[in-house]
Enzyme design. Sequence first.
Site, PDB file in Angstrom:
ATOM      1  N   TYR A 176       0.842  -1.194   0.000  1.00 13.52           N
ATOM      2  CA  TYR A 176       0.000   0.000   0.000  1.00 13.52           C
ATOM      3  C   TYR A 176       0.877   1.243   0.000  1.00 13.52           C
ATOM      4  O   TYR A 176       0.876   2.034   0.939  1.00 13.52           O
ATOM      5  CB  TYR A 176      -0.942   0.003   1.206  1.00 13.52           C
ATOM      6  CG  TYR A 176      -2.091  -0.954   1.068  1.00 13.52           C
ATOM      7  CD1 TYR A 176      -3.173  -0.647   0.245  1.00 13.52           C
ATOM      8  CD2 TYR A 176      -2.100  -2.181   1.728  1.00 13.52           C
ATOM      9  CE1 TYR A 176      -4.225  -1.527   0.094  1.00 13.52           C
ATOM     10  CE2 TYR A 176      -3.156  -3.059   1.586  1.00 13.52           C
ATOM     11  CZ  TYR A 176      -4.217  -2.722   0.773  1.00 13.52           C
ATOM     12  OH  TYR A 176      -5.275  -3.600   0.625  1.00 13.52           O
ATOM     13  N   GLU A 224      -9.773 -11.482  -5.528  1.00 16.75           N
ATOM     14  CA  GLU A 224      -9.566 -11.050  -4.145  1.00 16.75           C
ATOM     15  C   GLU A 224     -10.508  -9.887  -3.840  1.00 16.75           C
ATOM     16  O   GLU A 224     -10.670  -8.977  -4.647  1.00 16.75           O
ATOM     17  CB  GLU A 224      -8.120 -10.634  -3.901  1.00 16.75           C
ATOM     18  CG  GLU A 224      -7.820 -10.379  -2.427  1.00 16.75           C
ATOM     19  CD  GLU A 224      -6.328 -10.277  -2.134  1.00 16.75           C
ATOM     20  OE1 GLU A 224      -5.957 -10.523  -0.975  1.00 16.75           O
ATOM     21  OE2 GLU A 224      -5.562  -9.958  -3.041  1.00 16.75           O
TER      22      GLU A 224
END
Length: 536
Positions: free
Chosen positions: A250, A500
Amino acid sequence: MSPGRARPGAGSRRPARAAALLLLLLLAVSTGGRGSTEAEETEEEPVDYGAALSKSLLYFEAQRSGRLPHNQRVPWRGHSGLTDGLQQGVDLVGGYYDAGDHVKFGLPMAFTVTMLSWGAIEFADDIAAGGEWGHALEAIKWGTDYFVKAHTEPFVYWAEVGDGDTDHYCWQRPEDMTTSRQAYRIDKDNPGSDLAGETAAALAAASIVFRRSNPHYSHLLLHHAQQLFEFGDRYRGTYDSSIAEVRSYYASVSGYRDELLWAALWLHRATGREEYLRYAVDKADCFGGVGWAMTEFSWDVKYAGVQVLATKLLLEGDPGAAEHRAVLEQYKAKAEHYLCACLGRNGNGSDVDRSPGGMLYVRQWNNLQYVSSAAFLLTAYSSYLSNSGAHLLRCPAGSVPPSELLSLARSQADYILGRNPLRLSYMVGYGRRFPVRVHHRGASIVAHKANSRFIGCMQGFDDWFGRGRANPNVLAGAIVGGPNCRDEFRDDRGNYMQTEACTYNTAPMVGVLARLHRLTGMAADGCRRGTTAECR
């Protein structure tokens, strides 16, 4: 700007593997997975927004870390992460796993809670009418309780628990975790203004949600929000510069300036204090708030959300708006650019692409996160226009009424829920057909309560990850990454780009689904009463 959730999934850690997977996706047109029936649909099912709303909030219970409460509604989940923070001497038990793994990443978790809270603020009556207000509060509070724990000192915030690299070498249930639970923090010497700002925004927004039902808790959240904003503003820097472990997962591609503007506007909304609005006005130009013309809104890139919040002040005649009208008009122009881009009304090559089936398309990896966030901003702005009496959104290719924004939001929600070329619902557990091989450790392995035998790190890969059968547990309410730009989707556990699911995919849809459910019910009631002109 952001590559999305730019990280490999478990069992696919190298760029070469990702490239090979992409090639397979481009070469094959897939029919997707089957849900609870193998029967082909002969006609389009009606969309049940109420059922989708209920499932969307149920999903967050499947993502819980920590000691689960007695009223836990997802039976295949158990307690997990009960020693989080122990080796650092802090209590970091709780919070959410972001997706199909077991790392607690602070930035997407905070954005998830901000969006849940924003939906609860704007569409409180709609959520309540859907019978889900209590569950919405529980979903928000599970996150904010953790944020308060993680903010152990005014200038210390625990950013992450778990290590993505070691986590992705294992395929285990959260109840069996043997991977590292190392915790990482930001502080004065290791700043993270983006993380501090987003968490401040989440806590400020949540403080509004709890203001009536739990004023003491609301005050506590606001106190932490103000401290975190001061922390992020005083000690500036991106959190991924301070915490190397998060960069592959991230990374803060947009930097921290959007989060500081975002936090300031949420604090202004929560407190009414002029200093926060002045911050967003004074730094509008140098922080990019009125400079960036965006075509995405995500856990990383907040500018479109900032611009919509600023425009709300102008549209609804906030007492402080008159003094800052010139700058707020600049914010409004950028908000309109984003909305018009979604509508395909900019007419200058800056519109958001569409798939042949009508899905807004930003990029290949987890595209539905951008669809859900766009649907939220379109729905919210439609309400702002209607409530303010400003009847049109001004676009270069022609102005549009609020109803057209809501219509686009509805079309994107409908696409997610199965009105797409594959007739496949991308919300797990909703409709007749949905992905059944979701890339999710807990869902893909037999429930701990059904079989408490320990499943080791590699055993999970050998016995569960690679098998072609459907997951034994249904991850109800999860919105997966979704199809590619040609509406193609392959329901394969290893196809993590598409299968996902992430918390920030579903969070914006809570408010959207609640709004659509109530409006649909009102329209049906109008038809029954004969008071709706379209039904006569």
